[in-house]
Design a protein around this motif. Structure first.
Motif, PDB file in Angstrom:
ATOM      1  N   GLN A  26       0.832  -1.203   0.000  1.00  0.00           N
ATOM      2  CA  GLN A  26       0.000   0.000   0.000  1.00  0.00           C
ATOM      3  C   GLN A  26       0.865   1.250   0.000  1.00  0.00           C
ATOM      4  OE1 GLN A  26      -3.283   0.197   2.626  1.00  0.00           O
ATOM      5  NE2 GLN A  26      -3.658  -2.006   2.538  1.00  0.00           N
ATOM      6  N   LYS A  27       0.279   2.328  -0.578  1.00  0.00           N
ATOM      7  CA  LYS A  27       1.067   3.555  -0.690  1.00  0.00           C
ATOM      8  C   LYS A  27       1.060   4.366   0.601  1.00  0.00           C
ATOM      9  CE  LYS A  27       1.714   7.540  -3.679  1.00  0.00           C
ATOM     10  NZ  LYS A  27       1.060   8.467  -4.586  1.00  0.00           N
ATOM     11  N   TRP A  28      -0.091   4.363   1.302  1.00  0.00           N
ATOM     12  CA  TRP A  28      -0.228   5.215   2.480  1.00  0.00           C
ATOM     13  C   TRP A  28      -0.536   4.414   3.729  1.00  0.00           C
ATOM     14  CZ3 TRP A  28       1.684   9.616   1.287  1.00  0.00           C
ATOM     15  CH2 TRP A  28       1.490  10.143   0.016  1.00  0.00           C
ATOM     16  N   GLY A  29       0.010   4.871   4.845  1.00  0.00           N
ATOM     17  CA  GLY A  29      -0.374   4.306   6.134  1.00  0.00           C
ATOM     18  C   GLY A  29      -1.448   5.172   6.770  1.00  0.00           C
ATOM     19  N   LYS A  30      -1.941   4.756   7.926  1.00  0.00           N
ATOM     20  CA  LYS A  30      -3.015   5.501   8.597  1.00  0.00           C
ATOM     21  C   LYS A  30      -2.507   6.875   9.062  1.00  0.00           C
ATOM     22  CE  LYS A  30      -6.369   4.803  12.325  1.00  0.00           C
ATOM     23  NZ  LYS A  30      -6.505   6.228  12.470  1.00  0.00           N
TER      24      LYS A  30
ATOM     25  N   HIS B 197       1.087  22.984  -0.192  1.00  0.00           N
ATOM     26  CA  HIS B 197       1.236  21.539  -0.069  1.00  0.00           C
ATOM     27  C   HIS B 197      -0.080  20.913   0.375  1.00  0.00           C
ATOM     28  CE1 HIS B 197       5.923  21.602   0.408  1.00  0.00           C
ATOM     29  NE2 HIS B 197       5.486  22.160  -0.694  1.00  0.00           N
ATOM     30  N   ASP B 198      -0.513  19.916  -0.381  1.00  0.00           N
ATOM     31  CA  ASP B 198      -1.759  19.231  -0.008  1.00  0.00           C
ATOM     32  C   ASP B 198      -1.452  18.012   0.869  1.00  0.00           C
ATOM     33  OD1 ASP B 198      -0.727  17.375  -1.696  1.00  0.00           O
ATOM     34  OD2 ASP B 198      -2.256  17.593  -3.252  1.00  0.00           O
ATOM     35  N   LYS B 199      -2.501  17.298   1.215  1.00  0.00           N
ATOM     36  CA  LYS B 199      -2.327  16.190   2.170  1.00  0.00           C
ATOM     37  C   LYS B 199      -1.356  15.135   1.637  1.00  0.00           C
ATOM     38  CE  LYS B 199      -4.868  12.724   4.638  1.00  0.00           C
ATOM     39  NZ  LYS B 199      -6.023  11.844   4.503  1.00  0.00           N
ATOM     40  N   GLU B 200      -1.444  14.877   0.344  1.00  0.00           N
ATOM     41  CA  GLU B 200      -0.567  13.856  -0.219  1.00  0.00           C
ATOM     42  C   GLU B 200       0.896  14.296  -0.134  1.00  0.00           C
ATOM     43  OE1 GLU B 200       0.052  11.435  -4.374  1.00  0.00           O
ATOM     44  OE2 GLU B 200      -1.944  12.099  -3.816  1.00  0.00           O
ATOM     45  N   ARG B 201       1.127  15.570  -0.462  1.00  0.00           N
ATOM     46  CA  ARG B 201       2.496  16.102  -0.421  1.00  0.00           C
ATOM     47  C   ARG B 201       3.021  16.187   1.021  1.00  0.00           C
ATOM     48  NH1 ARG B 201       6.049  20.024  -3.158  1.00  0.00           N
ATOM     49  NH2 ARG B 201       7.953  19.589  -1.980  1.00  0.00           N
ATOM     50  N   LEU B 202       2.087  16.457   1.946  1.00  0.00           N
ATOM     51  CA  LEU B 202       2.508  16.648   3.338  1.00  0.00           C
ATOM     52  C   LEU B 202       2.774  15.332   4.072  1.00  0.00           C
ATOM     53  CD1 LEU B 202      -0.049  19.420   4.389  1.00  0.00           C
ATOM     54  CD2 LEU B 202       2.423  19.715   4.232  1.00  0.00           C
ATOM     55  N   SER B 203       2.124  14.265   3.629  1.00  0.00           N
ATOM     56  CA  SER B 203       2.175  13.019   4.415  1.00  0.00           C
ATOM     57  C   SER B 203       3.493  12.274   4.241  1.00  0.00           C
ATOM     58  CB  SER B 203       1.014  12.099   4.004  1.00  0.00           C
ATOM     59  OG  SER B 203      -0.206  12.719   4.298  1.00  0.00           O
ATOM     60  N   LYS B 204       4.076  11.897   5.368  1.00  0.00           N
ATOM     61  CA  LYS B 204       5.308  11.102   5.348  1.00  0.00           C
ATOM     62  C   LYS B 204       5.235  10.080   6.486  1.00  0.00           C
ATOM     63  CE  LYS B 204       8.158  14.576   3.171  1.00  0.00           C
ATOM     64  NZ  LYS B 204       9.390  15.355   3.115  1.00  0.00           N
ATOM     65  N   PRO B 205       5.801   8.886   6.249  1.00  0.00           N
ATOM     66  CA  PRO B 205       5.655   7.831   7.273  1.00  0.00           C
ATOM     67  C   PRO B 205       6.491   8.089   8.516  1.00  0.00           C
ATOM     68  CG  PRO B 205       6.982   7.053   5.447  1.00  0.00           C
ATOM     69  CD  PRO B 205       6.506   8.428   5.056  1.00  0.00           C
ATOM     70  N   LEU B 206       6.086   7.456   9.598  1.00  0.00           N
ATOM     71  CA  LEU B 206       6.792   7.583  10.876  1.00  0.00           C
ATOM     72  C   LEU B 206       8.275   7.231  10.730  1.00  0.00           C
ATOM     73  CD1 LEU B 206       6.777   7.966  13.947  1.00  0.00           C
ATOM     74  CD2 LEU B 206       6.051   5.582  14.171  1.00  0.00           C
TER      75      LEU B 206
END
Ligand code: SF4
Ligand code: SF4
Length: 231
Positions: free
Chosen positions: A82-86, A164-173
């Motif tokens: 999967q590309k994104w985590g919670k 920056h939108d949510k996709e650009r902002l999101s990075k994994p722990l």
């Protein structure tokens, strides 16, 4: 006497200038000008000597853990395939409220029954307005927003590239752990302790003596101390 101060200043500048070359020669003999961990640590620390000029952008110095640039959102590490985590963000809106220049916009998620969903549908940050103050990070009760080390954000298009939108902002722990290992460890220790306290309260009820509550381990205490010292 006028002029003496200028001469002193120039002598100090000259000393740094000469030190730069001496330091280059010293580290070159040990495996490269900047490109080994030991050299970077010393040259960027208090014992560093000389002028720290590098041929940017061909050469880049690593930034210290405390370095803070525009924010990003922490997610769980994505499950395999999967590309994104919670999202860790619960869309509580505290960061948007405390942000001094008001550059955060959040659209809260909605459940099928119309009730609010504790995660953001949309999350935007205008990085041209953000002043990297870190208030969002400090006030977030869920450790869900952090300040990044990525400073190469210039572009010719400010209308879209700098919002920056949510996709650009999101990075994994795992990314946060990589760029800020000590801070991430301190936060994890505190979260663990809070969970222990919650479990203890649930088990023992309201009348239990707080003196019997789980205490922070020595390691956790160190982490808390470290966190307090950190800013
Ligand atoms: S304060 Fe934290 S949890 Fe709340 S909206 Fe901001 S990032 Fe999300
Ligand atoms: S770092 Fe400061 S200015 Fe930037 S989004 Fe967070 S609170 Fe706002």
């Amino acid at each position: 006497m006028y002029g003496l101060g200028i001469l002193k200043g120039m002598a100090i500048t000259m000393k740094h200038f000469v030190d730069s070359y001496l330091d280059d020669i010293f580290w070159a003999a040990r495996g490269g000008r900047y490109y080994n961990d030991e050299a970077l640590k010393v040259r960027q620390g208090l014992k560093g000597r000389g002028v720290k000029t590098v041929f940017y952008p061909e050469e880049k110095l690593s930034v210290p853990e405390r370095f803070r640039f525009v924010p990003f959102l922490v997610t769980e590490d994505p499950p395999p395939g999967q590309k994104w985590g919670k999202d860790w963000c619960t869309s509580c809106g505290i960061c948007a409220k405390v942000c001094p220049p008001q550059c955060i916009w959040i659209e809260r998620g909605v459940q099928p029954n119309g009730r609010p969903k504790p995660e953001p549908n949309e999350f935007y940050i205008d990085i041209d307005i953000c002043m990297n103050c870190g208030f969002c990070m400090e006030f977030c009760p869920f450790d869900a927003i952090k300040l990044d080390h990525d400073y190469e954000l210039a572009s010719y298009d400010r209308t879209t590239a700098h919002i920056h939108d949510k996709e650009r902002l999101s990075k994994p722990l795992s990314y946060w752990r990589e760029i800020a290992p000590q801070k991430a460890a301190a936060e994890a220790a505190i979260r663990d302790h809070v969970e222990d306290l919650k479990a203890w309260k649930k088990e023992h009820g309201r009348d239990a003596d707080p003196a019997d509550a789980p205490q922070l381990s020595e390691e956790h205490t160190k982490q808390l101390f470290y966190r307090g010292e950190y800013y």
